[in-house]
Design an enzyme around this catalytic site. Structure first.
Site, PDB file in Angstrom:
ATOM      1  CB  SER A   1      -0.915   0.084   1.132  1.00 38.19           C
ATOM      2  OG  SER A   1      -0.100  -0.125   2.477  1.00 38.19           O
TER       3      SER A   1
ATOM      4  CG  HIS B   1      -4.081  -1.824  -0.478  1.00 39.56           C
ATOM      5  ND1 HIS B   1      -4.668  -0.305  -0.518  1.00 39.56           N
ATOM      6  CD2 HIS B   1      -3.792  -1.687   0.720  1.00 39.56           C
ATOM      7  CE1 HIS B   1      -4.736   0.157   0.508  1.00 39.56           C
ATOM      8  NE2 HIS B   1      -3.936  -0.698   1.374  1.00 39.56           N
TER       9      HIS B   1
ATOM     10  CE  LYS C   1      -7.138  -0.907   2.709  1.00 41.31           C
ATOM     11  NZ  LYS C   1      -6.452  -1.913   3.665  1.00 41.31           N
TER      12      LYS C   1
END
Ligand SMILES: *Cc1c(COP(=O)(O)O)cnc(C)c1O
Length: 415
Positions: free
Chosen positions: A190, A218, A249
């Site tokens: 990330s 991610h 996310k």
């Protein structure tokens, strides 16, 4: 009255030390729903102003997508607000089982178990599937939740240099006597936006009889041709033994996470993972929202395609403008400034231009590697990106950054 003034004083001193070291985190308050255009109060007490968000994990723009909100409302109406129970007592609804099946299908694994968060998934999984006789070999830069999970388990720990396959092979040889070996990495890292070379890692794991474990928080939803994750990107679907990921996310951004993979490993988590056994069930409203996200993703790749083209546009624009970026092809695009104060000043000036992007510096990234980490979203339209690019160039010129190399920026501002 054990919290005496003396005790209070010791905490005040510690907090003061954080402040003077520039490590004190100040939260900025958002006065709107999360999205591309948000209302942010900054500095604290100032009237909120409308800015373009360039620093959320809202990769697919689902955080306040009308269809997702609508599905969440319907879930709230049909399954209630909360479960008031852990899963194994009376906290499992049909929609929780449905989401586990849907994630299994999406990730191409054998089974899936939900957790209150991916932090919890990572905290619980190692202890549930490994013991003293085993070894865990992790990339140096894995996420904090993985480090904590490893700490909670009795297996032998070792680290290989970031994405260094020679070092990984050496570590696999070193631990060849262990009962089970697990290699763990983030799929997308990330802070830098780079990816783990899963094809090479899978091959090494197969050669040395190790399990491969990837945290794809991610990536899930947008990396790979149909957004399954880094295992799709590297052509190793079915060869990763454990995947953890988050619903906090790209998949709606609310909360929750899961462990997905070999069915025996998932079953071990259901029997033994402490954050699963002892923390409350994901709220039905969230489950309903994620199910809708998966519906949308299964209908078309339009959103991940748009994210990909937005990311390419943004990377190209910043590169042509003369900024130093971290290499990569993910929607995480770090603009390198190297100096912590410069990163903070740059971020503040961007805010004045209506662009919200936060400066990262030590201890979040190594000393001398301060940066503005920008993150793209499918929610960004071309006019957002054009405005943001113009702001970066304007602020960059103020500090005479564009066209300068790393060495030149450090020579002027320090690292
Ligand atoms: C964000 C993140 C997590 C934590 O996810 P939550 O569901 O918010 O707890 C775990 N691992 C990685 C790699 C992450 O980026």
């Amino acid at each position: 009255m054990a919290f005496t003034n003396e005790v209070r004083g010791t905490y005040q001193k510690e907090l003061e030390e954080l402040r003077s070291a520039g490590m004190f985190k100040v939260e900025r308050c958002i006065h709107s729903a999360q999205g591309t255009d948000i209302l942010v109060e900054f500095p604290p007490g100032a009237p909120p102003r409308k800015v373009i968000n360039m620093c959320a994990n809202n990769y697919l723009g689902f955080s306040s997508h009308p269809d997702v909100v609508k599905a969440a409302h319907a879930g709230l109406d049909s399954r209630g607000y909360g479960l008031s129970s852990v899963r194994f007592i009376c906290g499992t609804q049909d929609i929780h089982k449905q989401l586990e099946r849907r994630m299994t299908g999406f990730l191409g694994t054998e089974d899936t178990i939900l957790f209150p968060s991916c932090m919890d998934a990572n905290s619980g999984v190692f202890e549930a599937v490994l013991g003293e006789a085993d070894a865990i070999i992790s990339d140096r830069l894995v996420h904090a939740s993985i480090i904590d999970g490893i700490r909670l388990c009795k297996a032998r720990r070792d680290i290989f240099s970031h994405t260094d396959m020679e070092d990984l092979e050496a570590k696999l040889q070193l631990h060849s006597d262990k009962r089970r070996k697990v290699v763990i990495t983030d799929g997308v890292f990330s802070m830098d936006g780079d990816t783990a070379p899963l094809d090479e890692m899978a091959a090494l794991c197969e050669t040395y009889g190790a399990l491969l474990f990837v945290d794809d928080s991610h990536s899930t939803g947008f990396i790979g041709k149909t957004g399954r994750g880094t295992h799709e990107q590297y052509g190793v679907m079915g060869r990763v033994d454990i995947i953890t990921t988050t619903f906090g996310k790209a998949l709606g951004g609310a909360s929750g996470g899961c462990v997905s993979g070999r069915k025996e490993l998932v079953e071990m988590c259901r029997q033994k993972a402490r954050p699963y056994l002892f923390s409350n069930t994901i709220a039905p409203v969230v489950v309903a929202g994620v199910l809708r996200v998966l519906d949308i993703l299964s209908q078309s790749t339009e959103r991940r395609d748009k994210l990909e083209s937005n990311s390419a546009y943004w990377r190209k624009g910043l590169t042509e403008a003369g900024f130093v970026l971290k290499e990569g092809d993910t929607p995480i695009v770090p603009v390198m400034l190297f100096n912590a104060k410069l990163a903070q000043d740059f971020s503040r000036d961007l805010f004045d231009e209506g662009i919200y992007a936060i400066g990262f510096f030590f201890p979040v990234v190594p000393k001398g590697q301060a940066r503005i980490r920008t993150q793209l979203s499918a929610g960004h339209e071309m006019h957002h990106l054009e405005k943001a690019l113009a702001a970066f160039i304007k602020v960059g010129k103020k500090y005479e950054i564009p066209g300068k190399t790393r060495e030149e920026i450090i020579a002027r501002y320090g690292a």
